[in-house]
Design a protein around this motif. Sequence first.
Motif, PDB file in Angstrom:
ATOM      1  N   VAL A  55      60.940  43.715  37.166  1.00  0.00           N
ATOM      2  CA  VAL A  55      59.657  43.550  37.861  1.00  0.00           C
ATOM      3  C   VAL A  55      58.742  42.582  37.122  1.00  0.00           C
ATOM      4  O   VAL A  55      58.144  41.686  37.731  1.00  0.00           O
ATOM      5  CB  VAL A  55      58.978  44.927  38.047  1.00  0.00           C
ATOM      6  N   ILE A  56      58.622  42.729  35.799  1.00  0.00           N
ATOM      7  CA  ILE A  56      57.725  41.833  35.060  1.00  0.00           C
ATOM      8  C   ILE A  56      58.235  40.400  35.128  1.00  0.00           C
ATOM      9  O   ILE A  56      57.459  39.442  35.204  1.00  0.00           O
ATOM     10  CB  ILE A  56      57.544  42.295  33.590  1.00  0.00           C
ATOM     11  N   THR A  57      59.569  40.229  35.149  1.00  0.00           N
ATOM     12  CA  THR A  57      60.148  38.890  35.278  1.00  0.00           C
ATOM     13  C   THR A  57      59.780  38.270  36.619  1.00  0.00           C
ATOM     14  O   THR A  57      59.328  37.119  36.687  1.00  0.00           O
ATOM     15  CB  THR A  57      61.682  38.954  35.138  1.00  0.00           C
ATOM     16  N   ALA A  58      59.959  39.024  37.690  1.00  0.00           N
ATOM     17  CA  ALA A  58      59.669  38.505  39.021  1.00  0.00           C
ATOM     18  C   ALA A  58      58.181  38.232  39.216  1.00  0.00           C
ATOM     19  O   ALA A  58      57.796  37.197  39.774  1.00  0.00           O
ATOM     20  CB  ALA A  58      60.169  39.488  40.077  1.00  0.00           C
ATOM     21  N   LEU A  59      57.326  39.136  38.749  1.00  0.00           N
ATOM     22  CA  LEU A  59      55.883  38.955  38.925  1.00  0.00           C
ATOM     23  C   LEU A  59      55.382  37.705  38.198  1.00  0.00           C
ATOM     24  O   LEU A  59      54.551  36.952  38.723  1.00  0.00           O
ATOM     25  CB  LEU A  59      55.132  40.190  38.420  1.00  0.00           C
ATOM     26  N   LEU A  60      55.879  37.470  36.995  1.00  0.00           N
ATOM     27  CA  LEU A  60      55.426  36.314  36.216  1.00  0.00           C
ATOM     28  C   LEU A  60      56.018  35.010  36.741  1.00  0.00           C
ATOM     29  O   LEU A  60      55.308  34.008  36.911  1.00  0.00           O
ATOM     30  CB  LEU A  60      55.786  36.496  34.739  1.00  0.00           C
ATOM     31  N   GLU A  61      57.310  34.995  37.015  1.00  0.00           N
ATOM     32  CA  GLU A  61      57.948  33.758  37.429  1.00  0.00           C
ATOM     33  C   GLU A  61      57.575  33.358  38.860  1.00  0.00           C
ATOM     34  O   GLU A  61      57.626  32.174  39.200  1.00  0.00           O
ATOM     35  CB  GLU A  61      59.468  33.871  37.292  1.00  0.00           C
ATOM     36  N   CYS A  62      57.164  34.319  39.673  1.00  0.00           N
ATOM     37  CA  CYS A  62      56.752  34.016  41.053  1.00  0.00           C
ATOM     38  C   CYS A  62      55.240  33.805  41.164  1.00  0.00           C
ATOM     39  O   CYS A  62      54.709  33.622  42.267  1.00  0.00           O
ATOM     40  CB  CYS A  62      57.195  35.129  41.996  1.00  0.00           C
ATOM     41  N   GLY A  63      54.538  33.881  40.031  1.00  0.00           N
ATOM     42  CA  GLY A  63      53.101  33.605  40.024  1.00  0.00           C
ATOM     43  C   GLY A  63      52.241  34.718  40.563  1.00  0.00           C
ATOM     44  O   GLY A  63      51.058  34.505  40.861  1.00  0.00           O
ATOM     45  N   GLN A  64      52.776  35.928  40.681  1.00  0.00           N
ATOM     46  CA  GLN A  64      51.987  37.045  41.193  1.00  0.00           C
ATOM     47  C   GLN A  64      51.197  37.749  40.095  1.00  0.00           C
ATOM     48  O   GLN A  64      50.363  38.602  40.375  1.00  0.00           O
ATOM     49  CB  GLN A  64      52.914  38.040  41.896  1.00  0.00           C
ATOM     50  N   LEU A  65      51.497  37.395  38.851  1.00  0.00           N
ATOM     51  CA  LEU A  65      50.792  37.960  37.707  1.00  0.00           C
ATOM     52  C   LEU A  65      50.481  36.827  36.741  1.00  0.00           C
ATOM     53  O   LEU A  65      51.355  36.010  36.439  1.00  0.00           O
ATOM     54  CB  LEU A  65      51.668  39.016  37.022  1.00  0.00           C
ATOM     55  N   GLN A  66      49.235  36.760  36.305  1.00  0.00           N
ATOM     56  CA  GLN A  66      48.833  35.686  35.406  1.00  0.00           C
ATOM     57  C   GLN A  66      49.387  35.911  34.006  1.00  0.00           C
ATOM     58  O   GLN A  66      49.243  37.009  33.455  1.00  0.00           O
ATOM     59  CB  GLN A  66      47.296  35.606  35.339  1.00  0.00           C
TER      60      GLN A  66
END
Length: 317
Positions: free
Chosen positions: A97-108
């Motif tokens: 989840v943290i990988t997807a959120l960061l790499e997809c720009g959903q988490l700064q």
Amino acid sequence: MKIQKAYSTTDVHVAGEAFRIISGAPFVHYQSLEQLQEQLPHVFGEEINFLLKEPRGFAGLNGCLVVPPISLEADAAVVFFNHEGPVPLQYGGVAAVITALLECGQLQPQTSHEYNIETISGVVAVKAVMEQDEVISVSIKLEPSKVIQRNVPLSLEGSRATYSLVQAGELYAVFNQKDASPRILVEELSGLKRWGQAAIEALRSSTSAKGVILMDDSALKENKLKSITFREDGYIVRSPGFGPGAACLASSIHCSGIGLEEPVVNESIYGGRLELKIVQEIDGSYQCKVTTRGFITGMQTFVLDPTDPLYDGFLLK
């Protein structure tokens, strides 16, 4: 084709274990993740079957539903589930989840590389390092692991074997490779599957272990382990496993007395690797930090056609 519903997903694998992150939480009122989890089988059960079962998924696929956090200290919240239902915590899923959120720009991205992911089991602290918009490592401290019993005798496949019971999130029965006939090699997979099923059946009436682990710690002095984990249903876990890896390390240290200050690499039968390091030992309990990384394997849109005869999906194990 008649489209009734459509769902967007991001698939991520962590050391070989697959996670499907589903976008779009059900529109229901909830005041806690526990309450959302309780409602999932009723308001999202159809979607879980549709997205995790074949022909769109497979028996080893894990589901992740990301929602806004409730806790003020969390950056995101996630509910985990598999084909059997909700799962309180999957450390591999947190890494996915943290990988997807960061790499997809959903988490700064944070300069500290530190994030908090809220789960049913509480807030999990994660360190995710990025370089050139790619997450290159994810580190998570696991809950302490402890050997409950060692050298427990068991009659297995007509011979006498022994195992250790280790609490590492869940209760695992850890067998040593030297006490079993199949080696942890892909070419030995058929024999390993038979051995794993026999071990599960032999243990069923004597212990409440949630998984069976076969471990090769012959290279422990070189900071290497190899293991294969069988779930209660006989399915082989595709990665070395966060909890199973910690269980192997705790069992090896407890039985051998070897003190480990350097990280240990635990490798699966398929070549997936997790790096484990003991960060704390208290009264025979060992806390591990696991370092790994996730890889996005696909972004997909699934459509639900009510005329599809395999509407509910199926599972082959």
